[in-house]
Design a protein around this motif. Structure first.
Motif, PDB file in Angstrom:
ATOM      1  N   ARG A   1       0.973  -1.151   0.003  1.00 23.15           N
ATOM      2  CA  ARG A   1       0.022  -0.116  -0.031  1.00 23.15           C
ATOM      3  C   ARG A   1       0.856   1.368  -0.038  1.00 23.15           C
ATOM      4  O   ARG A   1       2.051   1.201   0.678  1.00 23.15           O
ATOM      5  CB  ARG A   1      -0.867  -0.123   1.304  1.00 23.15           C
TER       6      ARG A   1
ATOM      7  N   ASN B   1      -0.152   3.952   1.482  1.00 26.70           N
ATOM      8  CA  ASN B   1      -0.520   4.555   2.765  1.00 26.70           C
ATOM      9  C   ASN B   1      -1.586   3.648   3.360  1.00 26.70           C
ATOM     10  O   ASN B   1      -2.110   2.590   2.948  1.00 26.70           O
ATOM     11  CB  ASN B   1      -1.088   6.049   2.594  1.00 26.70           C
ATOM     12  N   ASP B   2      -2.002   4.043   4.783  1.00 31.78           N
ATOM     13  CA  ASP B   2      -2.729   3.250   5.480  1.00 31.78           C
ATOM     14  C   ASP B   2      -4.268   3.778   5.586  1.00 31.78           C
ATOM     15  O   ASP B   2      -5.012   3.415   6.492  1.00 31.78           O
ATOM     16  CB  ASP B   2      -2.285   2.457   6.702  1.00 31.78           C
TER      17      ASP B   2
ATOM     18  N   GLY C   1      -7.077   1.378   5.618  1.00 27.80           N
ATOM     19  CA  GLY C   1      -6.484   0.101   6.323  1.00 27.80           C
ATOM     20  C   GLY C   1      -5.256  -0.408   6.205  1.00 27.80           C
ATOM     21  O   GLY C   1      -4.421   0.058   5.043  1.00 27.80           O
ATOM     22  N   THR C   2      -4.611  -1.207   6.898  1.00 36.40           N
ATOM     23  CA  THR C   2      -3.351  -1.808   6.677  1.00 36.40           C
ATOM     24  C   THR C   2      -3.223  -2.656   5.620  1.00 36.40           C
ATOM     25  O   THR C   2      -4.419  -3.374   5.312  1.00 36.40           O
ATOM     26  CB  THR C   2      -2.794  -2.137   7.990  1.00 36.40           C
ATOM     27  N   PRO C   3      -2.166  -3.043   5.065  1.00 39.20           N
ATOM     28  CA  PRO C   3      -1.947  -4.161   4.111  1.00 39.20           C
ATOM     29  C   PRO C   3      -2.369  -5.461   4.869  1.00 39.20           C
ATOM     30  O   PRO C   3      -3.029  -6.360   4.012  1.00 39.20           O
ATOM     31  CB  PRO C   3      -0.516  -4.141   3.722  1.00 39.20           C
TER      32      PRO C   3
ATOM     33  N   GLU D   1      -4.650  -6.254   6.827  1.00 44.80           N
ATOM     34  CA  GLU D   1      -5.988  -6.303   6.719  1.00 44.80           C
ATOM     35  C   GLU D   1      -6.868  -6.650   5.445  1.00 44.80           C
ATOM     36  O   GLU D   1      -7.849  -7.171   5.455  1.00 44.80           O
ATOM     37  CB  GLU D   1      -6.825  -4.844   7.068  1.00 44.80           C
TER      38      GLU D   1
ATOM     39  N   SER E   1       3.500  -7.189   4.791  1.00 49.47           N
ATOM     40  CA  SER E   1       3.221  -5.913   4.628  1.00 49.47           C
ATOM     41  C   SER E   1       4.024  -4.970   4.189  1.00 49.47           C
ATOM     42  O   SER E   1       5.144  -4.843   4.538  1.00 49.47           O
ATOM     43  CB  SER E   1       2.441  -5.357   5.886  1.00 49.47           C
TER      44      SER E   1
ATOM     45  N   LEU F   1       4.539  -1.022   3.319  1.00 49.38           N
ATOM     46  CA  LEU F   1       3.694   0.306   3.243  1.00 49.38           C
ATOM     47  C   LEU F   1       4.935   1.556   2.583  1.00 49.38           C
ATOM     48  O   LEU F   1       6.055   1.542   2.947  1.00 49.38           O
ATOM     49  CB  LEU F   1       3.627   0.935   4.520  1.00 49.38           C
TER      50      LEU F   1
ATOM     51  N   GLU G   1       8.105   0.786   4.776  1.00 44.40           N
ATOM     52  CA  GLU G   1       7.937  -0.071   5.927  1.00 44.40           C
ATOM     53  C   GLU G   1       7.573  -1.519   5.881  1.00 44.40           C
ATOM     54  O   GLU G   1       6.582  -1.773   5.023  1.00 44.40           O
ATOM     55  CB  GLU G   1       6.897   0.778   6.822  1.00 44.40           C
TER      56      GLU G   1
END
Length: 122
Positions: free
Chosen positions: A56, A58-59, A62-64, A66, A100, A102, A113
Motif C-alpha cells: 500500500r 498509505n494506510d 486500512g493496513t496491508p 487487513e 506488509s 507500506l 516499512e
C-alpha cells in the motif's frame, strides 16, 4: 503508480527482505488453477513458506495486513497443499506468512516499512 506496478514493486521489496533474512526464494507468482496464486514460495531452513505480499502507498483505507482475508488464506492453503504434493517436493513442512509493505507516497521519498507475520493464523 498503478496497482499492478505497485504490487510488483512491493513483491520485489519483500523478496529482498527475505533474502537478507536468509530465506531461499523458490518461486514467485505460483499459479494453481482456480485458487489463484501465491506471491512468493521460499525456504526458511527446512520449512516451505507460502507468502502473501500486500503493498500500500498509505494506510488510509486500512493496513496491508487487513487485506489478507480468510478467503485469501484458504486459497493459499489449497495452493500450498497442491504444491507440497508434487512428487519432486521433498519438504512437507510448511507455513503461510504475510508480508506488509507500506510505501508512504513516492517510492523515492522514504524507505518502505516492512512487517512480516510468520505462520499466520486463519
Amino acid at each position: 503508480m498503478s496497482n499492478k506496478i505497485k504490487g510488483k514493486y512491493g513483491e520485489d521489496i519483500a523478496v529482498n527482505y527475505l533474502i537478507k533474512n536468509k530465506y531461499k526464494i523458490i518461486e514467485r507468482n505460483y499459479h494453481f488453477s482456480r485458487y489463484g496464486e501465491v506471491d512468493i514460495i521460499a525456504l526458511d531452513k527446512n520449512t516451505l513458506c507460502f507468502i502473501e505480499v500486500k503493498t500500500r502507498s498509505n494506510d488510509k483505507f486500512g493496513t496491508p495486513f487487513e487485506a489478507v482475508t480468510k478467503t485469501k488464506l484458504n486459497k493459499i492453503y489449497k495452493c500450498a497443499m497442491s504444491y507440497i504434493s508434487k512428487p519432486d517436493i521433498k519438504i512437507k513442512s510448511f507455513r503461510i506468512d504475510a508480508i506488509s509493505v507500506l510505501l508512504f507516497g513516492d517510492a523515492d521519498s522514504k524507505a518502505p516499512e516492512i512487517a512480516h507475520i510468520k505462520n499466520i493464523e486463519f
